[in-house]
Design a protein around this motif. Structure first.
Motif, PDB file in Angstrom:
ATOM      1  N   LEU A 185       0.835  -1.216   0.000  1.00 52.47           N
ATOM      2  CA  LEU A 185       0.000   0.000   0.000  1.00 52.47           C
ATOM      3  C   LEU A 185       0.865   1.260   0.000  1.00 52.47           C
ATOM      4  CD1 LEU A 185      -2.836  -1.130   2.451  1.00 52.47           C
ATOM      5  CD2 LEU A 185      -3.114  -0.479   0.053  1.00 52.47           C
ATOM      6  N   VAL A 186       1.933   1.226   0.813  1.00 56.61           N
ATOM      7  CA  VAL A 186       2.840   2.394   0.842  1.00 56.61           C
ATOM      8  C   VAL A 186       3.476   2.558  -0.544  1.00 56.61           C
ATOM      9  CG1 VAL A 186       4.952   3.349   1.852  1.00 56.61           C
ATOM     10  CG2 VAL A 186       3.294   2.167   3.323  1.00 56.61           C
ATOM     11  N   ARG A 187       3.911   1.436  -1.113  1.00 53.03           N
ATOM     12  CA  ARG A 187       4.531   1.485  -2.462  1.00 53.03           C
ATOM     13  C   ARG A 187       3.544   2.041  -3.499  1.00 53.03           C
ATOM     14  NH1 ARG A 187       4.235  -3.950  -5.324  1.00 53.03           N
ATOM     15  NH2 ARG A 187       2.139  -3.078  -5.474  1.00 53.03           N
ATOM     16  N   LEU A 236       3.850   5.326  -5.843  1.00 52.95           N
ATOM     17  CA  LEU A 236       3.824   5.210  -7.308  1.00 52.95           C
ATOM     18  C   LEU A 236       2.744   6.130  -7.891  1.00 52.95           C
ATOM     19  CD1 LEU A 236       4.286   1.336  -7.747  1.00 52.95           C
ATOM     20  CD2 LEU A 236       5.923   3.137  -8.381  1.00 52.95           C
ATOM     21  N   LEU A 237       1.590   6.184  -7.218  1.00 49.44           N
ATOM     22  CA  LEU A 237       0.512   7.063  -7.716  1.00 49.44           C
ATOM     23  C   LEU A 237       0.946   8.520  -7.654  1.00 49.44           C
ATOM     24  CD1 LEU A 237      -2.606   5.250  -6.180  1.00 49.44           C
ATOM     25  CD2 LEU A 237      -2.193   5.646  -8.625  1.00 49.44           C
ATOM     26  N   GLU A 238       1.618   8.887  -6.557  1.00 50.96           N
ATOM     27  CA  GLU A 238       2.117  10.274  -6.460  1.00 50.96           C
ATOM     28  C   GLU A 238       3.107  10.545  -7.596  1.00 50.96           C
ATOM     29  OE1 GLU A 238       4.113  11.415  -2.797  1.00 50.96           O
ATOM     30  OE2 GLU A 238       3.977  13.540  -3.386  1.00 50.96           O
ATOM     31  N   ASP A 239       4.023   9.620  -7.815  1.00 52.85           N
ATOM     32  CA  ASP A 239       5.014   9.803  -8.897  1.00 52.85           C
ATOM     33  C   ASP A 239       4.347   9.884 -10.265  1.00 52.85           C
ATOM     34  OD1 ASP A 239       6.973   9.717  -7.035  1.00 52.85           O
ATOM     35  OD2 ASP A 239       7.601   7.654  -7.448  1.00 52.85           O
ATOM     36  N   ALA A 240       3.227   9.156 -10.424  1.00 50.92           N
ATOM     37  CA  ALA A 240       2.531   9.157 -11.720  1.00 50.92           C
ATOM     38  C   ALA A 240       1.728  10.444 -11.921  1.00 50.92           C
ATOM     39  CB  ALA A 240       1.614   7.944 -11.817  1.00 50.92           C
ATOM     40  N   GLY A 241       1.624  11.271 -10.862  1.00 50.85           N
ATOM     41  CA  GLY A 241       0.970  12.576 -11.007  1.00 50.85           C
ATOM     42  C   GLY A 241      -0.388  12.690 -10.355  1.00 50.85           C
ATOM     43  N   ALA A 242      -0.833  11.647  -9.615  1.00 53.58           N
ATOM     44  CA  ALA A 242      -2.126  11.757  -8.920  1.00 53.58           C
ATOM     45  C   ALA A 242      -2.044  12.901  -7.906  1.00 53.58           C
ATOM     46  CB  ALA A 242      -2.459  10.441  -8.222  1.00 53.58           C
ATOM     47  N   PHE A 243      -3.177  13.610  -7.708  1.00 54.29           N
ATOM     48  CA  PHE A 243      -3.154  14.742  -6.761  1.00 54.29           C
ATOM     49  C   PHE A 243      -3.578  14.328  -5.362  1.00 54.29           C
ATOM     50  CE2 PHE A 243      -7.611  14.907  -8.078  1.00 54.29           C
ATOM     51  CZ  PHE A 243      -8.260  15.146  -6.874  1.00 54.29           C
ATOM     52  N   GLY A 244      -4.066  13.090  -5.213  1.00 56.51           N
ATOM     53  CA  GLY A 244      -4.503  12.591  -3.916  1.00 56.51           C
ATOM     54  C   GLY A 244      -4.826  11.116  -4.051  1.00 56.51           C
ATOM     55  N   VAL A 245      -5.038  10.461  -2.908  1.00 59.32           N
ATOM     56  CA  VAL A 245      -5.325   9.027  -2.927  1.00 59.32           C
ATOM     57  C   VAL A 245      -6.396   8.697  -1.890  1.00 59.32           C
ATOM     58  CG1 VAL A 245      -4.359   6.692  -2.795  1.00 59.32           C
ATOM     59  CG2 VAL A 245      -2.856   8.590  -3.331  1.00 59.32           C
ATOM     60  N   VAL A 246      -7.439   8.024  -2.337  1.00 59.59           N
ATOM     61  CA  VAL A 246      -8.446   7.501  -1.399  1.00 59.59           C
ATOM     62  C   VAL A 246      -7.888   6.212  -0.807  1.00 59.59           C
ATOM     63  CG1 VAL A 246     -10.736   6.419  -1.239  1.00 59.59           C
ATOM     64  CG2 VAL A 246     -10.439   8.529  -2.563  1.00 59.59           C
ATOM     65  N   LEU A 247      -8.004   6.085   0.517  1.00 59.46           N
ATOM     66  CA  LEU A 247      -7.603   4.845   1.198  1.00 59.46           C
ATOM     67  C   LEU A 247      -8.866   4.224   1.765  1.00 59.46           C
ATOM     68  CD1 LEU A 247      -4.498   6.056   3.283  1.00 59.46           C
ATOM     69  CD2 LEU A 247      -4.520   5.051   0.992  1.00 59.46           C
ATOM     70  N   GLU A 248      -9.301   3.105   1.195  1.00 57.31           N
ATOM     71  CA  GLU A 248     -10.556   2.505   1.642  1.00 57.31           C
ATOM     72  C   GLU A 248     -10.287   1.263   2.490  1.00 57.31           C
ATOM     73  OE1 GLU A 248     -13.664   2.120  -1.278  1.00 57.31           O
ATOM     74  OE2 GLU A 248     -14.954   1.021   0.113  1.00 57.31           O
ATOM     75  N   CYS A 249     -10.858   1.263   3.684  1.00 54.25           N
ATOM     76  CA  CYS A 249     -10.781   0.112   4.618  1.00 54.25           C
ATOM     77  C   CYS A 249      -9.349  -0.378   4.811  1.00 54.25           C
ATOM     78  CB  CYS A 249     -11.678  -1.021   4.147  1.00 54.25           C
ATOM     79  SG  CYS A 249     -13.404  -0.601   4.276  1.00 54.25           S
ATOM     80  N   VAL A 250      -8.467   0.554   5.165  1.00 50.31           N
ATOM     81  CA  VAL A 250      -7.058   0.227   5.404  1.00 50.31           C
ATOM     82  C   VAL A 250      -6.825   0.290   6.919  1.00 50.31           C
ATOM     83  CG1 VAL A 250      -4.684   1.072   5.072  1.00 50.31           C
ATOM     84  CG2 VAL A 250      -6.298   1.093   3.145  1.00 50.31           C
ATOM     85  N   VAL A 251      -6.032  -0.649   7.453  1.00 44.53           N
ATOM     86  CA  VAL A 251      -5.667  -0.650   8.880  1.00 44.53           C
ATOM     87  C   VAL A 251      -5.186   0.760   9.240  1.00 44.53           C
ATOM     88  CG1 VAL A 251      -4.033  -1.608  10.558  1.00 44.53           C
ATOM     89  CG2 VAL A 251      -4.996  -3.077   8.754  1.00 44.53           C
ATOM     90  N   ALA A 252      -5.690   1.303  10.344  1.00 46.05           N
ATOM     91  CA  ALA A 252      -5.440   2.711  10.671  1.00 46.05           C
ATOM     92  C   ALA A 252      -3.942   3.051  10.741  1.00 46.05           C
ATOM     93  CB  ALA A 252      -6.133   3.060  11.988  1.00 46.05           C
ATOM     94  N   SER A 253      -3.145   2.167  11.335  1.00 47.31           N
ATOM     95  CA  SER A 253      -1.711   2.480  11.470  1.00 47.31           C
ATOM     96  C   SER A 253      -1.033   2.492  10.089  1.00 47.31           C
ATOM     97  CB  SER A 253      -1.030   1.470  12.394  1.00 47.31           C
ATOM     98  OG  SER A 253      -1.209   0.173  11.870  1.00 47.31           O
ATOM     99  N   VAL A 254      -1.526   1.650   9.186  1.00 46.90           N
ATOM    100  CA  VAL A 254      -0.953   1.619   7.831  1.00 46.90           C
ATOM    101  C   VAL A 254      -1.375   2.877   7.062  1.00 46.90           C
ATOM    102  CG1 VAL A 254      -0.868   0.321   5.649  1.00 46.90           C
ATOM    103  CG2 VAL A 254      -0.966  -0.907   7.835  1.00 46.90           C
ATOM    104  N   ALA A 255      -2.638   3.281   7.246  1.00 46.18           N
ATOM    105  CA  ALA A 255      -3.120   4.512   6.595  1.00 46.18           C
ATOM    106  C   ALA A 255      -2.296   5.708   7.089  1.00 46.18           C
ATOM    107  CB  ALA A 255      -4.598   4.712   6.903  1.00 46.18           C
TER     108      ALA A 255
END
Ligand code: KIV
Length: 260
Positions: A160-162, A166-185
């Motif tokens: 998930l971190v990777r 990668l999405l940031e590097d590809a130019g995304a302006f933000g990322v939705v995190l759905e149902c991810v363990v809170a510490s990982v989010a």
């Protein structure tokens, strides 16, 4: 009115201001959310389940998404309006760009698509033609076979971190995190400079998003545990419909005052 942009959202993250995002599928809801100062409105493909009565989001079509995006855009919100690319609408980079452009013609200010590493070419291609892209990782309703918490193993957390990087590097302006363990989010949010928008992913995301029908209590199916209910519109509507039926049947509506 100054239109909010992806830059506004990035600055909010930099300043440590939380981003309160909501879904909307129609004109009035978009107007009301905008009047409340919500900076990001997603015309989510959750539309399929909470408005159109499908069993999941996979049946939603481009035409349905565009129809509802147009309705939201007619509210001319100050908020950034993001159109959610439906299942099978971004299989190749070329198809992704064509369909993202259709969302922009419908009045969206950007698009969202599900996936990390697997959709990087599509994200790059859409960003390449100047369209802002919101990523979406963690639970991916368009391809998930079961609804479970994401990022529980070390390997899954690292992926998930990777993917977020990668999405940031590809130019995304933000990322939705759905149902991810809170510490990982939290770790994901600290690993990238673009905002994370969480749903069921704990308090340390840079923003939160809820399906408006869930938070309004305007849904007769099962609502997820993470969706805090701020109103019970189903109950209000039931009471109103029953009262109206009774008034017509007992001839107390229309009253002579309401007749021409
Ligand atoms: O379709 C949708 O509403 C979404 C949100 C849950 C993020 O993708």
């Amino acid at each position: 009115m100054v239109k909010l942009t992806s830059q506004t959202l990035r600055e909010m993250k930099r300043r440590g201001e939380k981003i309160a995002a909501l879904t909307a599928y129609d004109f009035v809801t978009a107007q009301l959310e905008d009047a409340a100062g919500v900076p990001l409105i997603l015309v989510g493909d959750s539309l399929g389940m909470v408005v159109l009565g499908y069993e999941n989001t996979r049946s939603v079509t481009m035409e349905e998404m565009l129809h509802h995006t147009r309705a939201v855009a007619r509210a001319k919100p100050q908020a950034m309006v993001i159109g959610d690319m439906p299942c099978l609408s971004y299989e190749t980079s070329e198809q992704a760009v064509t369909n993202a452009q259709r969302f922009m013609e419908a009045g969206a200010d950007g698009v969202k698509l599900e996936g990390g590493k697997a959709v990087l070419a599509q994200v790059r291609a859409i960003v390449g033609v100047g369209i802002p892209v919101l990523g979406h990782i963690g639970l991916l309703p368009q391809s998930a076979t079961s609804y479970k918490l994401q990022g529980r193993s070390e390997a899954a957390a690292a992926a998930l971190v990777r993917d977020a990087r990668l999405l940031e590097d590809a130019g995304a302006f933000g990322v939705v995190l759905e149902c991810v363990v809170a510490s990982v989010a939290r770790e994901v949010s600290q690993s990238i400079s673009i905002p994370t928008i969480g749903i069921g992913s704990g308090a340390d995301c840079d923003g939160q998003i809820l399906v408006s029908n869930d938070m309004l209590g305007l849904f007769t199916g099962v609502t997820p545990k993470h969706a805090r209910r701020y109103a019970n519109l189903v109950e209000i509507m039931r009471t109103a419909f029953t009262a109206y039926k009774r008034d017509v049947e007992t001839k107390s509506f229309p009253a002579s005052r309401g007749s021409y």
